[in-house]
Design a protein around this motif. Sequence first.
Motif, PDB file in Angstrom:
ATOM      1  N   THR A  25      62.955  40.716  54.624  1.00 25.76           N
ATOM      2  CA  THR A  25      62.939  39.734  53.553  1.00 25.76           C
ATOM      3  C   THR A  25      63.893  40.159  52.449  1.00 25.76           C
TER       4      THR A  25
ATOM      5  N   LYS B 168      63.008  34.411  49.936  1.00 23.39           N
ATOM      6  CA  LYS B 168      62.325  33.917  51.124  1.00 23.39           C
ATOM      7  C   LYS B 168      63.125  34.185  52.393  1.00 23.39           C
ATOM      8  N   ILE B 169      62.419  34.075  53.521  1.00 19.66           N
ATOM      9  CA  ILE B 169      63.089  34.119  54.817  1.00 19.66           C
ATOM     10  C   ILE B 169      63.670  32.732  55.061  1.00 19.66           C
TER      11      ILE B 169
ATOM     12  N   PHE C  14      65.253  29.768  57.195  1.00 19.86           N
ATOM     13  CA  PHE C  14      65.191  29.335  58.588  1.00 19.86           C
ATOM     14  C   PHE C  14      65.821  27.965  58.772  1.00 19.86           C
TER      15      PHE C  14
ATOM     16  N   LEU D  23      56.813  26.170  60.496  1.00 20.95           N
ATOM     17  CA  LEU D  23      57.815  26.927  59.751  1.00 20.95           C
ATOM     18  C   LEU D  23      57.939  26.415  58.316  1.00 20.95           C
TER      19      LEU D  23
ATOM     20  N   ARG E 186      54.990  27.560  56.149  1.00 26.28           N
ATOM     21  CA  ARG E 186      54.683  28.979  56.141  1.00 26.28           C
ATOM     22  C   ARG E 186      55.097  29.621  54.817  1.00 26.28           C
TER      23      ARG E 186
ATOM     24  N   TRP F 205      58.681  31.371  53.503  1.00 24.34           N
ATOM     25  CA  TRP F 205      59.799  30.880  54.299  1.00 24.34           C
ATOM     26  C   TRP F 205      60.404  29.656  53.613  1.00 24.34           C
TER      27      TRP F 205
ATOM     28  N   GLN G  53      63.507  26.500  54.193  1.00 19.50           N
ATOM     29  CA  GLN G  53      64.471  25.885  55.101  1.00 19.50           C
ATOM     30  C   GLN G  53      65.854  25.829  54.464  1.00 19.50           C
TER      31      GLN G  53
ATOM     32  N   TRP H 154      71.015  31.215  57.384  1.00 23.18           N
ATOM     33  CA  TRP H 154      69.691  31.384  57.979  1.00 23.18           C
ATOM     34  C   TRP H 154      69.511  32.785  58.555  1.00 23.18           C
TER      35      TRP H 154
END
Length: 339
Positions: free
Chosen positions: A17, A35-36, A38, A50, A53, A56, A58, A64
Motif C-alpha cells: 500500500t 489506497k490500493i 485497481f 473491489l 472494499r 481500495w 478505482q 493501477w
Amino acid sequence: MSSAKERRTSNQITIPTITTSQSTPQTPREQKKKKILFKCALTNTISDVLTNREGWAQTQGDDWQFFWVTREWMTTCYDKHKFTEKQLICHFRNDFELTRKDFLIKNYKKARKAKEKSGVDVATEFNFIPSSYVLPAEYHLFVEEFRKYPTDTIWIMKPVAGAQGKGIFLFRKLKHVQEWKKKDSSGSEALPYVVQSYIHNPYLVGGKKFDVRIYVLFRPMNAWVHREGFARFSHSRYSTESVDDAFVHLTNVAVAKTAADYDPERGLKWSLPKLFRFFKSMHGQSKVSKTMNDLAKVIIESLKSVQNLIIQDTHCFELYGYDILFDENLKPWLLEVVI
C-alpha cells in the motif's frame, strides 16, 4: 484448510500500500495515493467487491496496482504491456494447460508416466483422476480400455471446454459414444469430448451425490487454499439404475434449477467447514486429517504437472476453482479445474 505449501492460509491477495504522512488536510489526489489502485474489466460481482472494499480505489489510468483482466486482454494486451514492479493481474498467459479438461488430462498422464518411470507406485501415490481419454484423438485407445471393464461399467462424456453441465451424458454401451461425432447445425464438427470412467461409489449425504468447489490462489511457487468453499448436491437421490437422469448424476446448480420441483429456498449447498464438520462427526479427526492431506496432495501434484508449461510471470496470479468428488472411502478425485 491448510495451504498447499508450508501450510499457510490466506483469504486475500496482499499488495503493498502506498502511504503518505501529512499533518494538513489532503487533496483528493493525495487521498487516492493512500489506497490500493485497481482496475476491473468486468461489471459483475467482482467489480462490486473491489469497489466496496475498504482501502481500495478505482482508477482509469495506468497507475493501477491490481487489474482484474479479461481473457481478451490477456490475448491482445498482455505481451505489449510494460508492467511496473507492483502491478498484478489475475491470469497467466496459458493457464488453459490446467483449466481445459483435455490439457489437464494430457499433463496428468505425462506426469504420471514420469512418476512411474522413476519407480513411484502410481496406483497408490499418483492416482487422483479417473481413467480418461480425449476423443476423437484417443478413440481407439479408449475402445481397448473399454473392453477391459465389466459390461455394466458406467462412463461419462464431457465437452473439453463445457460448463454448467452442458453437453454431459453418461453411457454403458459403445454405440452411445457416437453422440460426440454428431455435427452441429452449422455443419462443422462438434468440439472434442473427454470420456472418463464414472466414479460409481460417491460419498453420499442424505442419499445424494455431491462435489466440492475449493478455491486455490496461486502465484509462482506458492499456493494458498481458501478456508471457504462449498459442496454442491444433486437434486435427486443417487442411483445407478438410470444413466439418463441428470438430476441424479450432476451437481451443477444450473442443472438443478431446471427441475420442476426445484426449491431455491431449500438450497443444494453446504459450506466447506460444515461438510468437514459432518465428516468428523461420522469418521473422526484422524480419518478427516488423512483426507485433507490427500486433498492437499491433489492440489500440489496438479500444479506441479504444469509448472514447466504455464508461464511463471510474477506479475500474475490465478484463482483456481478445484472441483473435487469424494468417494465412499473419502478419497478425493479431481474432476476439473476452472477459473
